[in-house]
Design a protein around this motif. Sequence first.
Motif, short mmCIF file in Angstrom:
data_model
loop_
_atom_site.label_atom_id
_atom_site.label_comp_id
_atom_site.label_asym_id
_atom_site.label_seq_id
_atom_site.Cartn_x
_atom_site.Cartn_y
_atom_site.Cartn_z
N MET A 1 0.44 8.30 6.48
CA MET A 1 0.59 7.53 7.76
C MET A 1 0.67 8.56 9.09
O MET A 1 1.54 9.40 8.84
N PRO A 2 0.14 8.49 9.91
CA PRO A 2 0.12 9.18 11.45
C PRO A 2 1.54 9.03 11.98
O PRO A 2 2.13 8.16 11.66
N PRO A 3 1.94 10.22 12.31
CA PRO A 3 3.34 10.65 12.72
C PRO A 3 3.80 9.55 14.02
O PRO A 3 4.74 9.47 14.08
N ASP A 4 2.74 9.19 14.84
CA ASP A 4 3.32 8.29 15.81
C ASP A 4 3.33 6.67 15.58
O ASP A 4 3.31 6.10 16.37
N THR A 5 3.09 6.54 14.21
CA THR A 5 3.42 5.22 14.07
C THR A 5 4.46 5.12 13.04
O THR A 5 4.70 5.95 12.04
N VAL A 6 5.25 4.07 12.83
CA VAL A 6 6.47 3.86 11.97
C VAL A 6 6.27 2.25 11.42
O VAL A 6 5.96 1.44 12.38
N ARG A 10 5.92 -4.63 6.61
CA ARG A 10 4.69 -4.52 6.21
C ARG A 10 3.71 -5.14 7.37
O ARG A 10 4.12 -6.27 7.83
N GLY A 11 2.74 -4.67 7.70
CA GLY A 11 1.57 -5.26 8.81
C GLY A 11 2.07 -5.06 10.16
O GLY A 11 1.67 -5.56 11.16
N ALA A 34 -4.01 0.27 7.23
CA ALA A 34 -2.86 -0.54 6.68
C ALA A 34 -3.46 -1.88 6.24
O ALA A 34 -2.90 -2.34 5.05
N ILE A 35 -4.39 -2.33 6.65
CA ILE A 35 -5.13 -3.74 6.14
C ILE A 35 -5.62 -3.19 4.73
O ILE A 35 -5.49 -3.71 3.77
N ASP A 36 -6.43 -2.00 4.38
CA ASP A 36 -6.90 -1.62 3.42
C ASP A 36 -5.76 -1.55 2.48
O ASP A 36 -5.98 -2.25 1.18
N GLU A 37 -4.89 -1.13 2.73
CA GLU A 37 -3.56 -0.92 1.74
C GLU A 37 -3.00 -2.08 1.27
O GLU A 37 -2.81 -2.52 0.27
N GLU A 38 -3.01 -3.09 2.56
CA GLU A 38 -2.60 -4.42 2.22
C GLU A 38 -3.45 -5.05 1.08
O GLU A 38 -2.99 -5.61 0.27
N GLU A 39 -4.73 -4.77 1.47
CA GLU A 39 -5.70 -5.45 0.60
C GLU A 39 -5.71 -5.05 -0.77
O GLU A 39 -5.64 -5.90 -1.79
N GLU A 40 -5.61 -3.52 -0.93
CA GLU A 40 -4.91 -3.12 -2.28
C GLU A 40 -4.01 -3.81 -2.97
O GLU A 40 -4.12 -4.25 -4.01
N GLU A 41 -2.99 -3.91 -2.02
CA GLU A 41 -1.61 -4.58 -2.69
C GLU A 41 -1.73 -5.91 -3.25
O GLU A 41 -1.31 -6.15 -4.43
N GLU A 42 -2.72 -6.53 -2.36
CA GLU A 42 -2.93 -7.94 -2.65
C GLU A 42 -3.68 -8.05 -3.78
O GLU A 42 -3.47 -8.92 -4.83
#
Length: 473
Positions: A1-6, A10-11, A34-42
Motif C-alpha cells: 500500500m502506498p505510504p500516503d494512503t491509510v 475496507r474501501g 484496492a478494488i482488485d483486492e476487494e474483488e479477490e477477497e469477494e
Amino acid sequence: MPPDTVRIARGTIHPDPRDSQRWQYRSDWTASSAIDEEEEEEKQEERKKKKKKKKEDHLFEYAIIGKGMFGSAAAKYLADHSDSILLIGSDEPQDLRLHKGVFGSYYDSGRITRILDTEYVWALAAKRSIDRYRQIENDGGESFFHPVGCLRVMPDAINRRQYIAANEAIGDRLQATYERLSDDDLNRRWRYLRFPKNSLAIFETKNAGWIDPRKLVKAQQQIAAAKTDKGSHPCVQIIGETVVGKNILADGSIELKTDKANRFNAKRILVTAGGFANFNGLIERRLNLMPRAETTLRAEISQECAVNLKEMPCLIWFFDDHPNLHYVYIVPPVQYPDGRWYLKVGGDREAEHLFTCLAELETWFHSDGGAEAASDFRGILESLIPDMEALSWVSKPCVITDTATDRPYIGAIDENVFVAVGGCGAAAKSSDEFGRLAALCVRGEQDLSYGADAFHVLYEGEEDSGTRRQFHF
Ligand SMILES: Cc1cc2nc3c(=O)[nH]c(=O)nc-3n(C[C@H](O)[C@H](O)[C@H](O)COP(=O)(O)OP(=O)(O)OC[C@H]3O[C@@H](n4cnc5c(N)ncnc54)[C@H](O)[C@@H]3O)c2cc1C
C-alpha cells in the motif's frame, strides 16, 4: 500500500493533502488496487461459500432410513418443509430366496383398509389416511384403493356383541358407514360365501376395502420425488441401499454407512425400518419391538372366477372353536404383478413365532412360510367358498412388527435420532398418517389430537399394559 494512503476501513482511501495531483494519480492507482483486492477477497469468499455449500449438499438436513410404507410417506411430508432429504432403503428383492439382508412387510398387492376399530387412535389414523387416498392416487399416478367394503363375521356371543358395539361407537364418532348383519343377511347378500349358523356381522360399506401397498409406496415416493426447491432441484434424494451402520459425529450430525460402502451425512435421522429397526446399529438402545412370523396363503383362481367374486368384500372372520386360530382375514380377488388372480388369506396362526436376530428373519423370508398355517388357511377358504376351484396354492412368509403399546412408536430416541416403527400388522392402511406424524415429530412438532403420549416409545425391558389388546381389529 502506498505510504500516503491509510486504509482505515475496507474501501476507504485517505489521500495525502499536500499533493493534489499526485493524489489524483495515486488515488486512482490506490483505488483500483484496492478494488482488485476487494474483488479477490469477494472471489475467495464466493469460493469458500461454494465449498461450504458443496459440503452441505452431502450433509442432508434429514435422512429417512427405510423407504417402505412409513418412510415413503414421511419423506413426502418432510419435503414440504425441507429441500435436503435423503430417503434411503432397500428395494424389494426380485427373489426373496436369494436376498440377504433386510426385508419389508409391504411386499404384497393387498392390504385391508377400514376405519372401524375398537381403538379411537387406530380408527382416527385410518380415517385420516383413507380420506387422503384419492389425492395420493391422483398426485402419485398410481391407483391403489379398492373400496369393496370390509365385513367382520363372528359367532354370536355376548363378548362379540360388545365388540361390535365398541366398533360402532368409534365408527359413529368418525362418521364411518356400516351396517349390522344377521346370518340370514349374510347368506342372502353373498350367496357364494358359507358362514355358520348364528353368525353376527358388521359390514363397513364405504371408505373400506383393500389397498395395494406396493402401489401406495410407489405413489408416495413419486410425490416426494417430484417436490423441488425454488431452483427446481429435487428436495428428496431416493437411494436404494441398506444402512449397515452409523456414527454420531462431533458436531452432532450422523454418518450413515451402507451395504454399497457409501457414506451419507445428515443432521437428523428418522428410522422407519419396520421389523429390522433394532438391527444394523440403526439405534443405540434396542426398542421393545417384537417382529413375529405371519404366513399368508394365496389361492390362484381363473379370471372368470375373479369376475364372479367381484362383489366380494374384504373379510375378517373370528372363531371361537378353531383349534389353531382366533381369526383369519381374507382379501378378495386381486390381480398380482404376475398377471394372475389370487384370493389371499392370513391369520394369527404363527403368533408365538418371534424373531430375535437377523439370521432368523432371513431364514424365515427364504421359506414358504408355515406349512401348518397354510393347511389351516386352505381348509377355511375351501369351506367358505365351496364353489371356488383353485388353480394353485402359494404360501408366503411375512413379518408383523408388534410393539409393547400395540401402537406404532413415533418419537425422538436421541438428540437427532427419531423413530416411526411398529405397524402391529395393521398399519398399511394408516401409513400415510403415521408418516405425517413422524415428519411432524422430526421437525419438533406434535399433533395433539391423538393425545400427548399416544405413540410413546418403549425400550427393551419396558412394558406398558395400558394400551395392549388382543387383536388389532
Ligand atoms: C402378511 C401381512 C399382512 C398384513 N395385512 C395388513 C392389512 O390387511 N392391513 C393393514 O393395514 N396392515 C397390514 N399389515 C401391516 C403392514 O403391512 C405394516 O404395518 C406396514 O408395512 C409397516 O410399514 P413400515 O414402513 O413400518 O415397515 P415396512 O413396510 O416393512 O418398511 C420398512 C422398510 O425398511 C427397510 N429397511 C429395514 N432395515 C433397513 C436398513 N438397515 N437400511 C435400509 N432400509 C431398511 C425394509 O427393507 C423396508 O423396505 C400386514 C403385514 C403383513 C406382514
